[in-house]
Design an enzyme around this catalytic site. Structure first.
Site, short mmCIF file in Angstrom:
data_model
loop_
_atom_site.label_atom_id
_atom_site.label_comp_id
_atom_site.label_asym_id
_atom_site.label_seq_id
_atom_site.Cartn_x
_atom_site.Cartn_y
_atom_site.Cartn_z
N GLU A 117 0.82 -1.21 0.00
CA GLU A 117 0.00 0.00 0.00
C GLU A 117 0.86 1.26 0.00
O GLU A 117 1.82 1.38 0.77
CB GLU A 117 -0.90 -0.01 1.24
CG GLU A 117 -1.81 1.20 1.38
CD GLU A 117 -2.57 1.20 2.70
OE1 GLU A 117 -3.61 1.89 2.77
OE2 GLU A 117 -2.14 0.52 3.65
N LYS A 131 -10.18 1.92 -1.95
CA LYS A 131 -10.33 1.44 -0.58
C LYS A 131 -11.66 1.87 0.02
O LYS A 131 -12.01 3.05 0.01
CB LYS A 131 -9.16 1.98 0.26
CG LYS A 131 -9.07 1.42 1.67
CD LYS A 131 -7.77 1.92 2.30
CE LYS A 131 -7.54 1.39 3.69
NZ LYS A 131 -6.25 1.84 4.24
N CYS A 137 -5.53 -2.91 3.05
CA CYS A 137 -5.20 -2.70 4.45
C CYS A 137 -6.40 -2.77 5.39
O CYS A 137 -6.84 -3.86 5.72
CB CYS A 137 -4.42 -1.40 4.62
SG CYS A 137 -3.42 -1.36 6.15
#
Length: 298
Positions: A45, A119, A156
């Protein structure tokens, strides 16, 4: 078309202050992974820089890159074309003035963009001030068709939410990649560090088991000091790993070394596990309407 076993590669790396240096080093690692047989490779990331979300600073929005004019994507597209690999490339996306995403693009072996994920779950914790920078994604949980089957990526903080992994599986994903930037606060590592890292591994192994698919998490390493607190900073714990459809760890990197982690993905293994643990068959979809509510108040 039956997909044969193939090798995936995870690039666990340190992230320097200079974007060009990080892109060059990422390209070097991708080439090495490809030379060792990896056909699908994932970078960590926001690998173009240190993890800048340790502080809130409007000047840092200048680091964002438009999807259609991204230096990071252009560089990795060239490497994908050169190595004939599929690459998951995370980047800080500028969508419009004041509108930014934490994103990952899938680049195919011709250097073309196959897909984009933004995300969905955005954290706001000490030294992880992502809500200041990122708008939650609006593309949903997607999976992309490739010669290696359908592949998906979340990012994440998405790791902690079973709904995202489930929806990726329902989209047909056989491998779910999680580019990551996660680590310890130095002041709590001694008392909480082992439990935190174990929880991170365990929840993702659970996604692999519950969905009968491979899960691959790729993290950065190294200590990155806080720009505002000389006693702060984050020690990224590496530990990139691949879990098979039964949650077995088939490959794992150390906590503190740059590593090219390779693992074989065997679609027959996925088929066998799902036949014996048919969780998708036995889901009671008519009873899950409460999942679309924030909380089931009495």
């Amino acid at each position: 078309m039956k997909v044969q076993p193939f090798t995936i590669g995870l690039v666990q790396m340190r992230c320097a202050a200079d974007r060009t240096e990080n892109l060059d080093r990422a390209a070097h690692f991708v080439r090495e992974a490809a030379d060792r047989g990896a056909r699908v490779i994932c970078l960590p990331e926001l690998f173009q820089s240190p993890y800048f979300c340790q502080m809130e600073d409007t000047a840092l929005f200048d680091r964002a890159e438009p999807f259609d004019d991204s230096p990071s994507l252009r560089a990795m597209q060239a490497v994908a074309r050169e190595t004939r690999t599929y690459l998951f490339v995370p980047f800080f996306e500028r969508r419009a003035a004041g509108l930014y995403h934490n994103s990952v693009a899938l680049v195919d072996d011709r250097g073309d963009i196959r897909g984009l994920y933004r995300k969905m779950h955005i954290p706001d914790d000490p030294a992880y001030y992502e809500k200041f920078y990122f708008t939650p994604g609006d593309l949903g949980f997607v999976a992309f068709d490739t010669p290696y089957g359908r592949l998906a990526s979340l990012i994440c903080w998405d790791q902690w939410f079973p709904e995202g992994a489930r929806l990726a599986a329902l989209r047909g994903a056989t491998v779910l990649f999680y580019p990551t930037a996660i680590g310890w606060h130095p002041y709590e590592k001694e008392t909480h560090g082992a439990a935190q890292r174990d929880a991170w591994r365990t929840v993702q192994r659970g996604h692999a088991i519950a969905n009968g698919m491979y899960v691959a998490a790729v993290n950065r390493i190294g200590f990155e000091p806080s720009p505002t607190d000389e006693l702060g900073g984050l020690e990224f714990w590496g530990s990139s790993f691949v879990a098979d459809p039964q949650g077995v760890i088939v490959a794992e990197a150390p906590t503190d070394e740059e590593t090219i982690l390779l693992a074989e993905v065997n679609p027959s293994r996925l088929e066998d596990v799902r036949r014996n643990w048919p969780f998708l068959r036995d889901r009671r979809i008519e009873a899950y309407d409460g999942l679309t509510r924030r909380f089931l108040d009495s």
